[in-house]
Design a protein around this motif. Structure first.
Motif, PDB file in Angstrom:
ATOM      1  N   GLY A   1       0.369  -7.891  50.698  1.00  0.00           N
ATOM      2  CA  GLY A   1      -0.548  -8.015  50.959  1.00  0.00           C
ATOM      3  C   GLY A   1      -1.425  -7.472  51.804  1.00  0.00           C
ATOM      4  O   GLY A   1      -1.498  -7.960  52.808  1.00  0.00           O
ATOM      5  N   VAL A   2      -1.868  -6.349  51.356  1.00  0.00           N
ATOM      6  CA  VAL A   2      -4.001  -6.026  52.323  1.00  0.00           C
ATOM      7  C   VAL A   2      -4.667  -5.885  52.183  1.00  0.00           C
ATOM      8  O   VAL A   2      -5.434  -5.617  51.320  1.00  0.00           O
ATOM      9  CB  VAL A   2      -3.150  -4.679  52.868  1.00  0.00           C
ATOM     10  N   SER A   3      -5.452  -6.833  53.223  1.00  0.00           N
ATOM     11  CA  SER A   3      -7.152  -6.910  52.742  1.00  0.00           C
ATOM     12  C   SER A   3      -7.964  -6.463  53.231  1.00  0.00           C
ATOM     13  O   SER A   3      -8.653  -5.704  52.300  1.00  0.00           O
ATOM     14  CB  SER A   3      -7.672  -8.252  53.303  1.00  0.00           C
ATOM     15  N   GLY A   4      -7.348  -5.556  53.840  1.00  0.00           N
ATOM     16  CA  GLY A   4      -7.876  -4.618  54.801  1.00  0.00           C
ATOM     17  C   GLY A   4      -8.715  -5.192  56.140  1.00  0.00           C
ATOM     18  O   GLY A   4      -9.445  -4.135  56.929  1.00  0.00           O
TER      19      GLY A   4
ATOM     20  N   HIS B   1      -3.073  -4.932  47.338  1.00  0.00           N
ATOM     21  CA  HIS B   1      -4.303  -4.740  47.466  1.00  0.00           C
ATOM     22  C   HIS B   1      -5.429  -5.285  46.219  1.00  0.00           C
ATOM     23  O   HIS B   1      -5.232  -4.816  45.750  1.00  0.00           O
ATOM     24  CB  HIS B   1      -5.266  -3.311  47.757  1.00  0.00           C
ATOM     25  N   ILE B   2      -6.099  -6.621  46.676  1.00  0.00           N
ATOM     26  CA  ILE B   2      -6.684  -7.338  45.468  1.00  0.00           C
ATOM     27  C   ILE B   2      -7.974  -6.643  45.655  1.00  0.00           C
ATOM     28  O   ILE B   2      -8.598  -7.632  47.085  1.00  0.00           O
ATOM     29  CB  ILE B   2      -6.244  -8.240  45.610  1.00  0.00           C
TER      30      ILE B   2
ATOM     31  N   VAL C   1      -3.630  -0.912  43.571  1.00  0.00           N
ATOM     32  CA  VAL C   1      -4.518  -1.656  43.927  1.00  0.00           C
ATOM     33  C   VAL C   1      -4.473  -2.476  42.929  1.00  0.00           C
ATOM     34  O   VAL C   1      -4.798  -1.457  41.448  1.00  0.00           O
ATOM     35  CB  VAL C   1      -5.300  -0.679  44.113  1.00  0.00           C
ATOM     36  N   TYR C   2      -5.223  -3.112  42.614  1.00  0.00           N
ATOM     37  CA  TYR C   2      -5.919  -3.876  41.420  1.00  0.00           C
ATOM     38  C   TYR C   2      -7.227  -4.472  41.759  1.00  0.00           C
ATOM     39  O   TYR C   2      -7.503  -4.676  42.729  1.00  0.00           O
ATOM     40  CB  TYR C   2      -5.092  -4.674  41.648  1.00  0.00           C
ATOM     41  N   ARG C   3      -8.023  -4.509  40.171  1.00  0.00           N
ATOM     42  CA  ARG C   3      -9.103  -5.076  40.415  1.00  0.00           C
ATOM     43  C   ARG C   3      -8.767  -6.934  40.115  1.00  0.00           C
ATOM     44  O   ARG C   3      -7.350  -6.925  39.001  1.00  0.00           O
ATOM     45  CB  ARG C   3      -9.974  -4.770  39.113  1.00  0.00           C
ATOM     46  N   PHE C   4      -9.713  -7.929  40.094  1.00  0.00           N
ATOM     47  CA  PHE C   4      -9.133  -9.480  39.626  1.00  0.00           C
ATOM     48  C   PHE C   4      -8.933  -9.445  38.533  1.00  0.00           C
ATOM     49  O   PHE C   4      -7.884 -10.009  38.003  1.00  0.00           O
ATOM     50  CB  PHE C   4     -10.163  -9.971  40.650  1.00  0.00           C
ATOM     51  N   ARG C   5      -9.946  -9.135  37.607  1.00  0.00           N
ATOM     52  CA  ARG C   5      -9.664  -9.174  36.644  1.00  0.00           C
ATOM     53  C   ARG C   5      -8.310  -8.851  35.805  1.00  0.00           C
ATOM     54  O   ARG C   5      -7.744  -8.979  35.228  1.00  0.00           O
ATOM     55  CB  ARG C   5     -10.881  -8.481  35.853  1.00  0.00           C
TER      56      ARG C   5
ATOM     57  N   LEU D   1      -5.466 -18.268  44.645  1.00  0.00           N
ATOM     58  CA  LEU D   1      -5.280 -17.617  43.270  1.00  0.00           C
ATOM     59  C   LEU D   1      -4.465 -15.818  43.755  1.00  0.00           C
ATOM     60  O   LEU D   1      -3.909 -14.852  43.224  1.00  0.00           O
ATOM     61  CB  LEU D   1      -7.261 -16.821  43.205  1.00  0.00           C
ATOM     62  N   LYS D   2      -5.158 -15.436  45.483  1.00  0.00           N
ATOM     63  CA  LYS D   2      -4.028 -14.444  45.937  1.00  0.00           C
ATOM     64  C   LYS D   2      -2.290 -14.953  45.740  1.00  0.00           C
ATOM     65  O   LYS D   2      -1.906 -14.009  45.948  1.00  0.00           O
ATOM     66  CB  LYS D   2      -4.651 -13.804  46.940  1.00  0.00           C
ATOM     67  N   ARG D   3      -2.600 -15.524  45.987  1.00  0.00           N
ATOM     68  CA  ARG D   3      -0.891 -16.313  46.711  1.00  0.00           C
ATOM     69  C   ARG D   3      -0.249 -16.091  45.163  1.00  0.00           C
ATOM     70  O   ARG D   3       0.681 -15.858  45.175  1.00  0.00           O
ATOM     71  CB  ARG D   3      -1.030 -17.504  47.148  1.00  0.00           C
ATOM     72  N   HIS D   4      -1.295 -16.563  43.964  1.00  0.00           N
ATOM     73  CA  HIS D   4      -0.255 -17.209  43.132  1.00  0.00           C
ATOM     74  C   HIS D   4      -0.128 -15.241  43.071  1.00  0.00           C
ATOM     75  O   HIS D   4       0.910 -15.293  41.777  1.00  0.00           O
ATOM     76  CB  HIS D   4      -1.414 -17.554  41.903  1.00  0.00           C
ATOM     77  N   ALA D   5      -1.942 -14.209  42.764  1.00  0.00           N
ATOM     78  CA  ALA D   5      -1.058 -13.188  42.550  1.00  0.00           C
ATOM     79  C   ALA D   5      -0.286 -12.537  43.050  1.00  0.00           C
ATOM     80  O   ALA D   5       1.200 -11.788  42.421  1.00  0.00           O
ATOM     81  CB  ALA D   5      -2.162 -12.005  42.675  1.00  0.00           C
TER      82      ALA D   5
END
Ligand SMILES: [Zn+2]
Ligand SMILES: [Zn+2]
Length: 310
Positions: free
Chosen positions: A53-56, A78-79, A107-111, A136-140
């Motif tokens: 998972g990369v946040s930037g 990336h979310i 790359v994903y949008r949260f939705r 939520l990110k961990r779950h994703a």
């Protein structure tokens, strides 16, 4: 100032390793520290597919580059959590690096992942914003790792993150959290294996690496971040480290090696562990997990709204 390895001009000081390095040997040093953690905790091998998972931010961008250069098979994800400059900037940084290096990035949008906006999640959950975003990110990532056929899910938590967390957990004797704090969480039913390959590298060392090798990253903090306590703990640990280099490494790795195993033996964890009837992930709740229950609340409220609105 001379490089410890080649005696050429050094550009980076690493007091806790009692060493200075030239760019080439600094890179070698950091790569060695990551490889050492991967091997000693049996995190993954070159055959595994790693979801990162990369946040930037600097940590995930540096770890991405290190794993890539070490030859691991990395699927980066990336979310984009919500609207705003910071989130657009983060996505742009991540996309640019993927383009430059030809890396595999999704790359994903949260939705796209949850079917609702982060704002709704915030409205219907009692969690503080950072903790909600993290959960939520961990779950994703867990869900995405399964969908993208990845064997393991890596995050870029560094030594400062982990020691600050440990200090907080010790000060409040959070036994449940202490039992789970580890560079590796093995796979369980419904849960992909989780690893933290950057736990031997500090904030400062991550930043030096990014700056030295022109790895782009977003320097500012998330505008919603309220991690004041974590910053305070990090600051205290940095002051200790300045006086006594090596303190953080000793504090963290001594805990992991000597103390944690005994905590495990004594562990009679509070509450039964269940699996979510919808997504299958591990949960302490009965029936649905936190995220699936939250999704239902949001959906029900939207349906009610429609029924009420003319
Ligand atoms: Zn050198
Ligand atoms: Zn669920």
């Amino acid at each position: 100032m001379k490089c410890k390895v080649c005696k050429g001009a050094a550009v980076v000081q690493v007091p806790r390793h009692n060493a200075n390095f030239c760019p080439l040997h600094y890179k070698e040093h950091i790569h060695y520290q990551v490889e050492r953690v991967i091997k000693s905790y049996r995190m993954f091998s070159k055959k595994d597919r790693i979801l990162l998972g990369v946040s930037g931010g600097k940590d995930s961008m540096v770890l991405w580059n290190v794993l890539r250069e070490l030859g691991y098979s990395v699927q980066t994800v990336h979310i984009n959590v919500r609207q705003g400059d910071y989130f657009e900037k983060s996505e742009a940084v991540v996309r640019k690096f993927a383009e430059e290096t030809g890396a595999d990035l999704k790359v994903y949008r949260f939705r796209d992942i949850f079917g609702f906006e982060f704002e709704s999640a915030l409205k219907f959950s009692r969690k503080p914003v950072c903790s909600l975003c993290g959960t939520l990110k961990r779950h994703a990532f867990n869900r995405l790792a399964k969908g993208l056929n990845c064997d393991v899910c890596a995050t870029a938590h560094n030594l400062d993150d982990e020691t600050a967390l440990l200090l907080g957990n010790v000060l409040h004797w959070q036994m449940g959290y202490l039992r789970r704090q580890s560079p590796v969480l093995e796979a369980e039913t419904g849960m992909v294996k989780k690893v933290k390959p950057a736990v031997r590298i500090t904030d400062r060392e991550m930043k030096d690496y990014a700056d030295l090798f022109s790895i782009g990253y977003v320097d500012e903090k998330c505008p919603y971040s309220r991690g004041a306590t974590t910053h305070f703990y990090k600051d205290i640990l940095n002051r200790l480290e300045d006086q006594y280099p090596g303190t953080k490494t000793y504090f963290y790795f001594k805990f992991i090696k000597d103390l944690k195993p005994s905590l495990k033996e004594a562990s009679e964890d509070t509450g039964d562990v269940n699996h979510c009837v919808r997504c299958g992930c591990k949960t302490l709740q009965d029936g649905k997990c936190f995220v699936c229950a939250l999704a239902d609340r949001i959906k029900m409220s939207a349906a009610g709204q429609e029924a009420v609105d003319p």
